[in-house]
Structures are given as C-alpha cells and as structure tokens.
Scaffold this active site. Structure first.
Site, mmCIF file in Angstrom:
data_model
loop_
_atom_site.group_PDB
_atom_site.id
_atom_site.type_symbol
_atom_site.label_atom_id
_atom_site.label_comp_id
_atom_site.label_asym_id
_atom_site.label_seq_id
_atom_site.Cartn_x
_atom_site.Cartn_y
_atom_site.Cartn_z
ATOM 1 N N THR A 17 0.823 -1.206 0.000
ATOM 2 C CA THR A 17 0.000 0.000 0.000
ATOM 3 C C THR A 17 0.864 1.266 0.000
ATOM 4 O O THR A 17 1.901 1.315 0.649
ATOM 5 C CB THR A 17 -0.902 0.048 1.251
ATOM 6 O OG1 THR A 17 -0.106 -0.243 2.408
ATOM 7 C CG2 THR A 17 -2.014 -0.977 1.152
ATOM 8 N N ARG A 85 -7.240 1.130 -3.243
ATOM 9 C CA ARG A 85 -8.200 0.971 -2.140
ATOM 10 C C ARG A 85 -8.962 2.265 -1.971
ATOM 11 O O ARG A 85 -8.364 3.342 -1.919
ATOM 12 C CB ARG A 85 -7.477 0.615 -0.844
ATOM 13 C CG ARG A 85 -8.438 0.527 0.344
ATOM 14 C CD ARG A 85 -7.884 -0.286 1.494
ATOM 15 N NE ARG A 85 -6.941 0.454 2.321
ATOM 16 C CZ ARG A 85 -6.669 0.130 3.598
ATOM 17 N NH1 ARG A 85 -7.272 -0.902 4.182
ATOM 18 N NH2 ARG A 85 -5.788 0.822 4.285
ATOM 19 N N GLU A 159 -12.059 -7.123 8.438
ATOM 20 C CA GLU A 159 -11.625 -6.469 9.675
ATOM 21 C C GLU A 159 -12.793 -6.282 10.644
ATOM 22 O O GLU A 159 -12.842 -5.322 11.400
ATOM 23 C CB GLU A 159 -10.885 -5.153 9.383
ATOM 24 C CG GLU A 159 -11.534 -4.264 8.339
ATOM 25 C CD GLU A 159 -10.581 -3.162 7.817
ATOM 26 O OE1 GLU A 159 -9.651 -2.759 8.537
ATOM 27 O OE2 GLU A 159 -10.798 -2.701 6.678
ATOM 28 N N ASP A 193 -7.891 -2.937 12.673
ATOM 29 C CA ASP A 193 -9.304 -2.610 12.847
ATOM 30 C C ASP A 193 -10.115 -3.801 13.359
ATOM 31 O O ASP A 193 -11.094 -3.626 14.077
ATOM 32 C CB ASP A 193 -9.896 -2.079 11.529
ATOM 33 C CG ASP A 193 -9.534 -0.614 11.332
ATOM 34 O OD1 ASP A 193 -9.056 0.016 12.289
ATOM 35 O OD2 ASP A 193 -9.717 -0.091 10.221
ATOM 36 N N ARG A 237 11.305 -2.700 11.274
ATOM 37 C CA ARG A 237 12.695 -3.094 11.566
ATOM 38 C C ARG A 237 12.841 -4.602 11.781
ATOM 39 O O ARG A 237 13.919 -5.153 11.626
ATOM 40 C CB ARG A 237 13.169 -2.409 12.860
ATOM 41 C CG ARG A 237 13.252 -0.900 12.783
ATOM 42 C CD ARG A 237 13.588 -0.279 14.168
ATOM 43 N NE ARG A 237 13.553 -1.242 15.252
ATOM 44 C CZ ARG A 237 14.527 -1.418 16.144
ATOM 45 N NH1 ARG A 237 15.612 -0.685 16.069
ATOM 46 N NH2 ARG A 237 14.406 -2.309 17.115
ATOM 47 N N ASP A 389 3.923 -40.668 -2.449
ATOM 48 C CA ASP A 389 2.872 -41.158 -3.331
ATOM 49 C C ASP A 389 2.242 -39.942 -4.018
ATOM 50 O O ASP A 389 2.749 -38.824 -3.897
ATOM 51 C CB ASP A 389 1.848 -42.014 -2.567
ATOM 52 C CG ASP A 389 1.147 -41.235 -1.480
ATOM 53 O OD1 ASP A 389 1.283 -39.987 -1.423
ATOM 54 O OD2 ASP A 389 0.444 -41.878 -0.681
#
Lengths: 434, 434, 434
Positions: A17, A85, A159, A193, A237, A389
């Site tokens: 994003t 978005r 969310e 959210d 980080r 298999d």
C-alpha cells in the site's frame, strides 16, 4: 478440475500500500509516483494506491486524482497488478457513497487509468449483504463506463466479526443471478481494525495473533477459489519477525502478506519460494537448530549437545539427559531428532523422480536424504527415507506451482530468480509438473 | 454508527452466580440474600441468582420464590444488573416447560420483583431454532404480564456444539419478523457442559482450554452487538491462573468472565482496567520478566541476563549467548527485547496528545516511551517510538471505553477507582475520547 | 435425550485402511485378506478396505472384486465394522460415477458381501451439495438392490476447505425430505489432501497441525450426532508422537484416529481408555514430570528440583528460584504444582461414590486424592480435594461410556481388557453409571 480461479495470478505474495496524496510536499503524489517505479524483486505482486487509511481524509479527493494521473502515465509499465483501495464502511452509507464515487471517477475511461487498473480493494466490509452492496457499485460502474461485466476485480479487507462470518458464505453466494461476486479476488485480513471491532486488548497494546481469523480467511479463500493475504506487520525493523509470521501463515495456506515498504516487499516476495540450499535441523531444548554445512558434513557447534565415542560406544548428552548408545541406537536417536528443509533443487529433483516412477507404473517410491552429521568432531552417517505417493507429490508441488506462477507473470523478476537459484534450477523448476 | 448495542452496558466484566435455595439452612435464601448485599468492587456487573446447576433440582421451586422475595426487597438497591438463570435444555421439552414457568412466575408483576430484573439466562441452548423457542417464552411472558416487548433481555450459555454453530447465525436471525432476538444480551461459555457435550477427555480431568470456542463466542458477539463472557474458573485459590485466563480472553475480545465468589468478582472487576503504573518487560528465556522501578531506573535483578561494560564496550549474556556490543548495538538489542505495559495515565495522555494533534491537522504522530534500564548496575537509556494513527487511537480506546462504561453505570465503584488511580486520572479518563 | 446417534457404536477409536489390490503378488487381495483376520486389540473398530488412495488406479477394478471376495468369505467373523472406501471427487464427475459403480457392485446382494458391509467412506467431498450427491448414490443403490433405506452408512473424508465449511451445515441438512443424510456416520479428517487443497507449505514438508480443522470436525460431529476421526499419522515408528496426537485430539472431543498398521491399531485402541494405574505429575520447568510410585510414596528423582529440611523449615529449589518455606507453605506450593491422572479404578470409584451421595440427596461432594511425595528423600503428605457435582460426574463419565461401548461391541477384546485392568475393575466399570 479444481475450484476455478477466475484470475491469472493463482498466488499473490505481496500487497503493497502507498498513500495517494501526502500533505506538505511539492508533489502530493510523490509516494505513489515512486511506488509506480518499482521493478523486480522490490515490486509487489499487487500494488494498492491507498486512498483510505494511509491517506488523510482531507487529501482523498486529491488522492483519487493522483491515482488517475500516476496510473495513466506509469500503469502500463508497472510489473504487478494495480488495485486501488477506496473508502467504505459497513456502518456508514456516506462512506460507501464516497467509495462508489471515487471508483467511478478512477474507472472512467476518459481519465485514461482504467486500462491499467485490475480491480479495487474495499475495506471495512460487513456481512455478505454488505459485500453485495460493494459488488453492486462495480456493476453500475462497469455498465456506465461500458466496461465488460466483471472486468474489475473486487478484493476485501476482513476487519470485523461480521466479515469473518461472511468468509463461510462467499462460495455459496458467488454465481447467484443478482450478484457478480465472481469478481472476488483477494481476502485480506486487517488485524488493526479487527482488533478494535472485536474490542480485544493486550497489556502492551500489541496486536493479538488471531490464528482463528487467519485460518478462516484461508479456508474461505480455498473454498471460493480466492487468495488469502495477511495484514500489515507494523514493526518494519523486525525482519525476522516478519519472516516468522509469513512461515506461520504459509502453514495455514495464506501465502500473501501486506507490505509497507519496498524492503518488506522484497522480503515477502522471496519468503514463499523454496531456499537455494537445503538445511538439516536438530531438535535441541524444545527448539530446532540449523546445522552448518562444512566440507560435506552437517556440523552442530552449539553447547546444547555433546557427543563422544569410545570403542564403538557413544555417549550423547542432550536436553539434560546422558545416553550410552551403540552406533545403531545413536543413529536412531538422531534420526528422530533431525529433519531436513529441502532446497528448490531437492524439490524439483524429487518431483522429477516421482514423475519418472509414475511413468514406469509405480504409485509410490522412497526418497532418501543422506548426510554425515558431526557433533564435537564425532561423525555419523544418517539417511532419512520418505515415501512419496501421489498425495505427497501434489502437496510438495505447491511451492513449485507458486514459483511457476511468479515466473510466468513476473518476467521482471527472472534475473533475480536466476541469481538466487542459478539458471539450470530455474529452467527445470519451470518445467516440472507440467 | 457501529453495530447497535441495545443495552446500556457495553461491557460486562463479571457474571456472578449464586444458589437460589440451599438445603439445611434456616434461611434457604441465605446465599442470594448475601449476594444481594454486595456493593462496590465486590459487586458484579451482572448478578445471576442461579436456579439451574448451582441449586439442587429438589430446591428449585423454593429457589424461584427466593429469587422473587430477595429481588423484590433488595433489587432496587443492587448496583449491578440482575439476570436469574432458569432451567432449559435443547433436548428436553419438560425442562424447557419448567424454565418457562419459572420465568413466568419470577416476571409476574404481582410478585414485585420484575422491576429489578433485567433479563434471564438460558442454559443448554441448542441450535438457533432452540434459541427462538426460548425467545418465544419471553414473548408470551411479556404479553401476558403487560411488559413492554423486549424489556427482558435474554442471555444464553453456549455449552454444546450446536450452540457454537448458532453463534454464526445470531446476527442474521435478529430482527426477523417472527422473533424478538434483538433482546439478546450475553453470550456466555459453559466449558464444563461443553466438554461433556463434545465428549472431550484430558488425562487429569482438567477442562480443555477451548480457544476456538472462545474465539467463536467473541466473534458472534462482535457480529451481533452482544457481549462475550467466559465460563467459570473452578480453582478458586488460583488467582494468578484466573488473571492469566482473563488476559488471554481479552486478547480474544472476550471481556467478561464468570465469578464464583465475591473475591473472584473483585479480581475480575479490576482485571480489564489498565494498571495504575506502567511496567517495562524484558524478554528472557522465552518468557517476559517485569523490571522493577527503582529511583527512576528499570532494574533487572534476575540471574538470566548479565551485562558488563568496559571502555564503552559491552558484554551482554542472555539466553545462553554472549554478545560483545557497542552502546548502539546494545541499545538496539534491548529495544528488541523490551516492551512497555502502559498505565491508565499513559493511555489517557497518549489519547489526549493524539486528539490535540488531530485537531491541529495531523493524521499520525510518534509517541515516545523512555526509560533507563539497569542490569548488573550497568545503565543504558532507551526510547521506544510508536506511530499513532486513527486506527491505533481507536484500538487503544477500548480499555478507556470500558472504563467509562464502568464509571457511568457503577457509581458504587467510584471510590474504589479513585483509590486505585487517584481522582485526577479518573477525571481525565472519563473525559478523553468524547 | 441427547442428539440421537443412529448407529450402535457411539465411539470409534480406530479407522484402519488396507489396500484392496496389490500388484505383483500371487494374491492381489493379500493385504485385505490379512486385515480380515485381525482379532482382539489389533482389530480396528472400523476397517476400511481402501479402494482409493491406498490402491493404484489401475488396480481398483480388481480391488472392488477383492473386497467382495474377502468380505463375503470373512466378513461375518470380523469383529469390527467394515466400511470400504471408494473413489470420489467434488471436482470430477467421472470419479463420482466410478465411485457410484464400485459401491453398486460391492453392495449387490448377489455378490454376497453386503450383509457384512456397514457402509462406505466417501473421500474428497466438497460442499454440502456434494455430500447430497453421494447420498443420492446410496439411495439409488439401496433402491435397486432392495436394501432398506439408510441401511448403508456414509462416512466422509474432510480434506478441503469446502468440506470444512459443510461441517457447520450437516445438522441442518439431515432430515430434509429429499436427502437421507441421517445415514452419516464418521467425519474423518484427511490432512494430506487438505494441506494440498489449502495450498499450505512448511519448510520441511511436514503437515501443519491444523488445530482449527480438527476443532471444526469435532464440533460438527457433536452437533449432528456423528463421530470425529483424525487422519493418518505417517511416521509409523513414532509411537510417542502418535500418542501425543491422540491425547491432543481427545481434548478436542475427537476420539478416533486413522491407523495404518495393526500395531498402530493396537496403540490407538488402548489410548482413549483410562490407565491401569494413577500417576502424580509435578510441574517442573514449564513441563510436567511423572512421579514414580515406590513403597507407597510418589518419588521425584530428577535434577530439576531439590528439597531439604532442617528443623521444620524447608528449602525448595525449583525453576531457578529458591524458596524458604514452612511445612504448610511447602504443601501449598506442591499442591499448586501437582496434578493427578486418575486410573480406571479411581474413576469408577469416584462415580460410585457420587452416585451413592446423590441417592442420599446430596448434589455435590468433595473427592480427596492423597499421596506422600518424596523429593531428595524429604517426604511430605498432600491431599487434593475436588468438588464433584452432576456436571463433573457427567464429564468424568465420557471415558467410562467409551469403555462400555467397547465392552459391548467388542467381545473379542474382553480378554485384553481383563488383562489390563483385572476382571473386578472391568466388571465394575461395565456397571457404573447405568
């Protein structure tokens, strides 16, 4: 025939994003302009110019125009898919109307961007009826603009508890006459959210891990032929933490993850691909330690294990216990405590062998992995057999299918892949299983 | 607008059950009479005179009369809500009829208790059709007694696989014309009977932890605007275990828990509120150790870590490894290994800062938490930054919203809150976010 | 009345698959012929001649005939139930047709096997509509062959996200006029193909643990009166691992498991039954250690704990901390750190005591478990009380009900049970709770 996936990409590793309009810059489109220039291993599979949370509410009108400008200019050359978005909220009709108008504007052919837009991402969806409201916006926009029905894909951010429940219903609802939910593409978790919606709390304010949500998203994706993507990993980080999260996700069948920076994109683009080199693991103290390959031996050089030999009898000290063992018993004990992480080359080779065996009429063959372990200078040869298999073969195929999907759709990453694996392995990996 | 909660209380911390009639006592109502007298931090948010499992079957007629007597006399002064539990069973129509008659009697305005009764708790519910049968009892009782439709809330105990599945359906069924399931209030897990219904077994007879059940209950509550409450914690002596369970529950969005004693009520009333003082945590040996604040430093005084300094170079021994580090590397390492549990004051202050920043047009600000760590007498200054945006702000708000809900509805606990936090913090916590 | 189970067996411990036709043997039916001869503790509760994955595609016609031959000849004497698995796939109508024809042939009364066939196992099912297609095959076969409707049970392998979602719907769909899903018997997880369907990956290729899938299977079974069975445990050498998996499964209410060898059958037949002898456990270092009974004392002889006494004062060193304690404090500490795994005899005795107490009008009684612990030669007496009420009693009953189910339906295992527990305990265990 398996569940039909409607879209070209069967896997999406990265969902990146970028803010669509930043205040106080000469060029408010700076961030998306820079993102549009990404190529190769730092370019995401799905790029999301984010006109919702990443962009201040007061900047979103400008953000929508920036999307149009940047995508019209650079979209044709961008190596990944582009899915802006827009705003939306299950509990706020004003936001839904705004989201509709933004999509309508961005998708207007007059504006020159829609040819390079693969779909839109709808956040904050609610129950399945709310997903249908969003789908209806797509229908009207495609009709008005003369776009083919279903040509714009719809991805959602899960969310809320309501949306999580809807995951069980997508498969059933797709294909009903009054919706066009076949346009669904990604199911993306949004844990920040979601945590708020669930009213969950942790002492430090860290997000809960939400294993059940991720399972339900992955299950819903599997059932409906969609792709499951995990939410953002805020601690940029912490590269190790990001990798661990992705490993846990892959064990749930969730191959993709949100990325917040080009560096995270790079890490996440590489993470689901098999490693260049195989590794032996030794179980010590409840965890697993990677052995180091040195001169054809796999060496343990920590303090958690000691091994000595005298006259064909061995003393192994591990996890606080001391065992006197014969060579066979030692081998048995170490077999139980070791496992092997196969390399890309190993996987390709095993698949090739199994294919040849199948060709020759065999339904199952034993694959052997051998190594010389070295602990405190004492060496012992191990070999691990695993029966392959048809089912093992097909399960092992997942990382290869992913690799092939990447290879086919991301020519801009061919150089990076050849650099990692060598051209020979890349070549064979693109062929095996077809 | 978010999912509409129908009731005043948005959070319920405590669900306290008392036997309604005890054999062999002069006053069989002794237990509920004593419970009705609870005030302040030992008084629950929801009090449940329990005319089901806590009361012997032969005593339940008397128990229903005791509820009427005690609630009619003391209900007006009780500081929490009152929700008697009656008998019910998805597989036993006789029990359902008995539950109906008990509710009918207790809710009869002639008996003088109903004005102080907030609703009833229905145990052993089955699938959603069974929930509708219970709702139908409420409808008939309200009609017969001239009570407003929906004035009695319905809470259920989820203690069967069928009921767990129904959790996914409550949202859809509420509001259909032929039911009044909008009266739903609490979704309470009952792990003892659930374990029996699932036919689960553990070696020691301890209850399984049922993480998926608790997730599903919390998700169902979130989707339908209800409140999720965990079942009883039998080991009353184990206060630490009770607190750990509640912490795990809160990470799932389940804020409330069953309490079996006034002491458990007190612990559970306090548990979801932020602590008076912030604490630094240090990751050692796979767990987290609380550092002790002493003279403005955060001191580690265990044996798991050692730190020494010589000429600006540091040696840190932790988790079996020894690292030679520069000051910056040491700081980096400790930042990765520490986290901070904010106090009520910290949370309020951060929210106030973010509100001010938003007012000033900023969408995101960095919050800094600083400390001086001391290990083996060696000191080092740390500061941790965390970005706050609207989403962070809203997620952090959950404990504050809970606090405000408590403050508004439980004036009898104002003194206890002021004693814990000081009046200034309480005052600011009631204002922030509004 | 609880959820009505349609079948005699309320519990299935073992689901044992055998290849129906093996290439390159004089007798291609060798494996199923040998399996048909199993008796006693090595004979499974449910035997599955596997005409799907265990048998090469080219051998399946012969496999179906082998099933008929072997079951017609030996089926009457086989002590467990017989449920052949046939081919099926939610996404492949050709496979579904083949599965239908195989069932039709095997169930043809002319072939003499159907009297000993309890039902069929359908793999690779999809959503609930796919389950209905399989059910329709059963309806047509029963009609054509003049078999009673519903006389052949249907079990499914849950190995796709779609099927996992269907688990929530079985209860609702059973009993609808146009299906006969009341014939459902087992819900069996198939983690190998599920992993493939979910596209999950792990570094070593080991299967993920899929706790949510197992929970959902168990929940679906509980809601619909069916029996939940876990999938195969491939590492046949790893008996401890197999036992641990079953213990985890039982805590989820999943009592049965797949077995790949008669040895695995034996282990899995015994695993869910209570142990012959009770054991005390001591919590040390995050795990639990079994104490050893010696001369009436429970002895800890590891290095993780030390205890000394001097003049009535004790020093306990455990988990890196040293505590100076009075005798009472020591007892308290050890009570918190110990638990007891009851024997079959203990469970029976506690149930008998509770039944007597209930008879005498008591609703709850305290059960006491006493022991003398010995650590470093220092002894201390402990007694643990546990309150038993109706709910505790009923939960404790699960292993006894399972035992009684085994005893009733598996007379061939009576000798093995008497050998394990002694005839007296077996006798009392068959009586208690009835």
């Amino acid at each position: 025939m398996s569940v039909q996936r409607k879209y070209e990409r069967e896997f999406v590793r990265t969902f990146f994003t970028s803010p669509t309009a930043v205040q106080g810059e000469d060029d408010s489109a700076k961030m998306i302009r820079s993102a549009a220039g990404l190529r190769g291993i730092q370019a995401p599979d799905v790029w999301v110019p984010d006109n919702e949370d990443a962009t201040a509410p007061s900047m979103r009108d400008e953000g929508a125009r920036n999307i149009i400008d940047v995508v019209a200019e650079h979209g044709a050359d961008f190596p990944g898919e582009i899915h802006p978005r827009v705003v939306w909220h299950r509990d706020d009709a004003e936001k839904r109307l705004a989201g509709f108008e933004y999509m309508r504007e961005i998708a207007d052919p007059e504006n020159g961007a829609v040819d390079h837009i693969d779909g839109f991402v709808i956040p904050e969806v609610g129950d399945i009826d709310d997903w249908k409201k969003a789908d209806e916006c797509f229908q009207m926009i495609e009709a008005e603009h003369g776009l083919e029905e279903g040509s714009l894909s719809m991805s959602v951010i899960v969310e809320s508890g309501e949306a999580e429940i809807a995951l069980n219903r997508v498969r059933d609802e797709m294909g009903k006459p009054s919706n066009t939910l076949e346009r669904m593409f990604l199911l993306v978790d949004g844990e920040v959210d979601y945590t708020k919606d669930m009213r969950a709390m942790t002492p430090t304010g860290e997000l809960p891990e939400w294993p059940e949500l991720r399972h339900n998203t992955s299950k819903g994706a599997s059932a409906a032929g969609l792709i499951a993507v995990d939410g953002p990993f805020d601690n940029i980080r912490d590269v190790e933490g990001y990798k661990e999260r992705m490993e846990a996700n892959r064990a749930k069948g969730m191959t993709g993850i949100w990325s917040l920076t080009p560096k995270q994109v790079e890490v996440a683009n590489k993470a689901p691909l098999p490693p260049k080199d195989g590794t032996w693991l030794l179980e010590v103290g409840g965890g697993e330690v990677e052995l180091v390959s040195e001169g054809g031996r796999e060496v343990y050089d920590g303090d958690g294990v000691s091994l000595s030999e005298s006259g064909g009898s061995y003393v192994l000290a591990i996890d606080g216990d001391e065992h006197e063992l014969t060579e066979d018993e030692l081998r048995e004990e170490l077999l139980d405590r070791t496992s092997y992480v196969p390399s890309m080359d190993d996987i390709v080779e095993s698949m090739e062998e199994f294919e040849a065996a199948k060709e020759a009429g065999k339904g199952a063959i034993a694959m052997t992995q051998s190594a010389t372990l070295s602990i405190d200078g004492v060496e012992i040869d191990l070999s691990k057999d695993r029966m392959w298999d048809e089912a093992t073969y097909q399960a092992a195929q997942t990382p290869i299918t992913l690799f092939q999907d990447v290879y086919e759709h991301r020519p801009d990453q061919h150089d990076a892949l050849a650099e990692i694996y060598g051209s020979d392995v890349v070549e064979r990996a693109t062929q095996v299983g077809n």
